[in-house]
Scaffold this active site. Structure first.
Site, PDB file in Angstrom:
ATOM      1  N   CYS A   1       0.885  -1.161   0.000  1.00 15.01           N
ATOM      2  CA  CYS A   1       0.000   0.000   0.000  1.00 15.01           C
ATOM      3  C   CYS A   1       0.924   1.213   0.000  1.00 15.01           C
ATOM      4  O   CYS A   1       1.785   1.337   0.877  1.00 15.01           O
ATOM      5  CB  CYS A   1      -0.860  -0.015   1.259  1.00 15.01           C
ATOM      6  SG  CYS A   1      -1.867   1.460   1.495  1.00 15.01           S
TER       7      CYS A   1
ATOM      8  N   CYS B   1       0.068   4.139  -6.372  1.00 11.07           N
ATOM      9  CA  CYS B   1      -1.049   3.610  -5.587  1.00 11.07           C
ATOM     10  C   CYS B   1      -1.274   2.202  -6.115  1.00 11.07           C
ATOM     11  O   CYS B   1      -1.243   1.980  -7.340  1.00 11.07           O
ATOM     12  CB  CYS B   1      -2.288   4.468  -5.803  1.00 11.07           C
ATOM     13  SG  CYS B   1      -3.790   3.771  -5.091  1.00 11.07           S
TER      14      CYS B   1
HETATM   15  N1  DGL Z   1      -3.953   1.004  -1.539  1.00 13.09           N
HETATM   16  C1  DGL Z   1      -3.876   2.421  -1.297  1.00 13.09           C
HETATM   17  C2  DGL Z   1      -2.526   2.939  -1.770  1.00 13.09           C
HETATM   18  O1  DGL Z   1      -1.774   2.252  -2.429  1.00 13.09           O
HETATM   19  C3  DGL Z   1      -4.991   3.177  -1.993  1.00 13.09           C
HETATM   20  C4  DGL Z   1      -6.342   3.037  -1.354  1.00 13.09           C
HETATM   21  C5  DGL Z   1      -6.518   3.836  -0.075  1.00 13.09           C
HETATM   22  O2  DGL Z   1      -6.696   5.058  -0.121  1.00 13.09           O
HETATM   23  O3  DGL Z   1      -6.481   3.209   0.955  1.00 13.09           O
HETATM   24  O4  DGL Z   1      -2.191   4.056  -1.480  1.00 13.09           O
END
Ligand code: DGL
Length: 270
Positions: free
Chosen positions: A70, A183
């Protein structure tokens, strides 16, 4: 080796999938914090707290390596997680390295959640690798729900991407030659983003670059003839389970649901 992978939700499945393809001899446990997604709009303190809860849960499951799949959690909590008894790898350094290597003009674009962009984590990572590069970041929060909805190939996705990426369209002075999809949801939108930006712009992302980055940690680790793969979510709503199956490819393991904040654990914070 048992590899723990976590994300705020299901976006990290793009990283999990790439890891499993690159390292098929290792077992994985994926934890998606679907009860508390998104992280991208939350404060550092909250994201750090969530990351610790998840890491503790995965350590109790016996993981030997933790991949923070993440970008938001990597931006806010990676340093805090370095004290854990297993190696911890984030998903910012690998694409930052790829971008620093790929740029010819020295203009690198980064897209991510509001938190990732606000943290400046990509700017710092790229500055350490390519001090002369300039980094321009744009937060694109609406792209995450579009991917979750399975709308990645639609005109709506392209239009939203065009609105966000307007400063980088052909002819604009800030146009980068490399864009980091910062992301873990964004690899799903890669085609739409490439169409909007133009195919001459190189796109790099966490899913394609992280598996190689963990190679040194897997060296010497014995592989398993029949590795196992578990999927844990903190909320098992039908939509999450369905998207999980779509993104991970078949056969997808059954989804387990855990509660990381059992009743009575709440405390008033002042
Ligand atoms: N998985 C999150 C990231 O890579 C995006 C989703 C979120 O805002 O939690 O930043």
């Amino acid at each position: 080796m048992l590899i723990g992978v976590f994300d705020s939700g299901i976006g990290g499945l793009t990283v999990l999938r790439a890891l499993r393809q690159a390292w098929p001899g290792h077992s994985t446990i994926y934890l998606g914090d679907t009860a508390r997604v998104p992280y991208g709009t939350k404060s550092r303190a909250t994201v750090v707290r969530y990351a610790h809860q998840i890491a503790d849960h995965l350590l109790a499951e016996g993981i030997e390596l933790l991949v923070v799949a993440c970008n938001t959690a990597s931006a806010y909590a990676l340093e805090e997680l370095q004290g854990l008894p297993v190696p911890v790898v984030g998903v910012i350094e690998p694409p930052a390295r790829a971008a620093a290597r790929a740029t010819r003009t020295g203009r690198i674009g980064v897209i991510g959640t509001s938190a990732t962009v606000a943290s400046g984590a990509y700017e710092r990572a790229i500055a350490a690798l390519a001090p002369d590069a300039t980094v321009h970041s744009i937060a694109c929060p609406l792209l995450v729900p579009l991917a979750d909805e399975g709308w990645e190939g639609t005109d709506v996705a392209r239009e939203v991407a065009r609105r966000y990426l307007e400063p980088w369209l052909p002819g604009r002075p800030d146009r980068p030659d490399v864009v980091v999809l910062g992301c873990t949801h964004y690899p799903v939108l890669r085609d739409a983003l490439a169409e909007v930006l133009g195919h001459e712009v190189t796109l790099v992302d966490s899913a394609e670059t992280t598996p190689r980055a963990i190679a040194p940690l897997l060296e010497g680790a014995s592989t398993e003839p029949e590795p196992t793969h578990r999927l844990i979510l903190t909320d098992g709503a039908v939509g999450f389970a369905a998207t999980t199956r779509r993104w991970i490819g078949e056969p997808a393991p059954a989804v387990e649901v855990v509660d990381l904040e059992p009743q009575g654990s709440g405390q008033v914070r002042r």
